[in-house]
Scaffold this motif. Structure first.
Motif, PDB file in Angstrom:
ATOM      1  N   ALA A 181       0.821  -1.226   0.000  1.00 15.34           N
ATOM      2  CA  ALA A 181       0.000   0.000   0.000  1.00 15.34           C
ATOM      3  C   ALA A 181       0.851   1.271   0.000  1.00 15.34           C
ATOM      4  N   GLU A 182       1.986   1.241   0.711  1.00 14.12           N
ATOM      5  CA  GLU A 182       2.830   2.446   0.762  1.00 14.12           C
ATOM      6  C   GLU A 182       3.449   2.747  -0.591  1.00 14.12           C
ATOM      7  N   ALA A 183       3.893   1.690  -1.277  1.00 14.09           N
ATOM      8  CA  ALA A 183       4.476   1.875  -2.608  1.00 14.09           C
ATOM      9  C   ALA A 183       3.416   2.419  -3.559  1.00 14.09           C
ATOM     10  N   VAL A 184       2.200   1.865  -3.473  1.00 14.48           N
ATOM     11  CA  VAL A 184       1.113   2.320  -4.341  1.00 14.48           C
ATOM     12  C   VAL A 184       0.775   3.786  -4.054  1.00 14.48           C
ATOM     13  N   ALA A 185       0.821   4.168  -2.783  1.00 16.68           N
ATOM     14  CA  ALA A 185       0.522   5.559  -2.420  1.00 16.68           C
ATOM     15  C   ALA A 185       1.492   6.517  -3.122  1.00 16.68           C
ATOM     16  N   ARG A 186       2.721   6.071  -3.337  1.00 19.46           N
ATOM     17  CA  ARG A 186       3.717   6.926  -4.000  1.00 19.46           C
ATOM     18  C   ARG A 186       3.355   7.180  -5.466  1.00 19.46           C
ATOM     19  N   ILE A 187       2.634   6.237  -6.084  1.00 26.48           N
ATOM     20  CA  ILE A 187       2.186   6.461  -7.476  1.00 26.48           C
ATOM     21  C   ILE A 187       1.256   7.670  -7.530  1.00 26.48           C
ATOM     22  N   PHE A 188       0.289   7.711  -6.598  1.00 29.92           N
ATOM     23  CA  PHE A 188      -0.683   8.812  -6.608  1.00 29.92           C
ATOM     24  C   PHE A 188       0.031  10.145  -6.429  1.00 29.92           C
ATOM     25  N   ILE A 189       1.066  10.160  -5.568  1.00 30.80           N
ATOM     26  CA  ILE A 189       1.798  11.404  -5.323  1.00 30.80           C
ATOM     27  C   ILE A 189       2.583  11.809  -6.575  1.00 30.80           C
ATOM     28  N   ALA A 190       3.312  10.844  -7.163  1.00 30.81           N
ATOM     29  CA  ALA A 190       4.157  11.176  -8.328  1.00 30.81           C
ATOM     30  C   ALA A 190       3.320  11.704  -9.486  1.00 30.81           C
TER      31      ALA A 190
END
Ligand code: AMP
Ligand code: MG
Length: 220
Positions: A47-56
């Motif tokens: 989930a944390e890695a996926v959250a970084r997609i939304f930010i990028a």
């Protein structure tokens, strides 16, 4: 091609794919070509890695992300009870540019699907994304590798224009073959419904499922 410090652009050879796979497993973001467009990927189980997609991407958290799989074993891992229709479609169109929406298994974190109880799954045919999936041995969540509301990136240069410095690895494998996004087909309702038109046409789908509906929706 030059990149700001931070984004490493690598020719997508075997060594680069192995390095990118290790990086994905460790929670990093990697952009890569698929047969449709360039994707911005993260470990779909993290989930944390996926959250970084939304930010990028500057992507709103209510816009769900497609999960890319290598084989049918991973299909059963991410989606609940694929129906006979789902399996027929998978047999006919996978690997390929068809995304199927099914009930999500709890292994897939909620943020991948923007909190929905469904998951969008695709088995891509592009040789680089397939090699990356095989090396990483995890499903990869990946929207198109562009800033939200910009056109989907079809070359490494497009990816850099939007995401330079915001992601760590970019695998350069030349232009994406099709330059068109996958067709998204929802199988969770009574009638299979196209949520997003794409590379697989309704006529092609009708050969396998005569009853298919079409719904226009806003997409990024
Ligand atoms: P992108 O890969 O950025 O071009 O966008 C993926 C698109 O797939 C989303 O904008 C949705 O239209 C669709 N999608 C992904 N996951 C789901 C889901 N669980 N349910 C419905 N549509 C989805
Ligand atoms: Mg997109």
């Amino acid at each position: 091609m030059t990149a700001e410090p931070g984004t490493r652009v690598l020719q997508a050879d075997g060594a680069a794919i192995a390095a990118a796979a290790a990086y994905l497993k460790a929670g990093g973001l990697v952009a890569f070509p698929t047969e449709t467009v360039y994707g911005l990927g993260a470990n779909a189980l993290d989930a944390e890695a996926v959250a970084r997609i939304f930010i990028a991407k500057g992507r709103p958290p209510n816009d769900p992300i497609i999960v890319h799989i290598h084989d049918l074993a991973q299909f059963y891992l991410v989606a609940q009870h694929p129906s006979a229709v789902a399996l027929r479609l998978a047999e006919r169109f996978w690997p390929g540019a068809l995304t199927l929406v099914l009930k999500r298994r709890p292994l897939i974190p909620a943020n991948v699907s923007a909190g929905l109880d469904t998951v969008a799954v695709r088995m891509p045919s592009g040789s680089i994304i397939r090699a990356l999936l095989k090396a990483a041995q995890i499903p990869i969540a990946a929207p198109s590798a562009n800033t939200f509301s910009r056109p989907s990136a079809t070359t490494a240069a497009h990816v850099l224009e939007d995401l330079d410095g915001k992601i760590d690895y970019l695998l350069d494998g030349g232009a994406a073959e099709m330059g068109l996004e996958s067709t998204v087909l929802d199988l969770t309702g009574e009638v299979p419904t196209v949520l997003r038109p794409g590379a697989i046409t309704i006529e092609e789908l009708r050969i396998v499922i005569p009853d298919v509906a079409h719904k226009q929706q806003m997409i990024d």
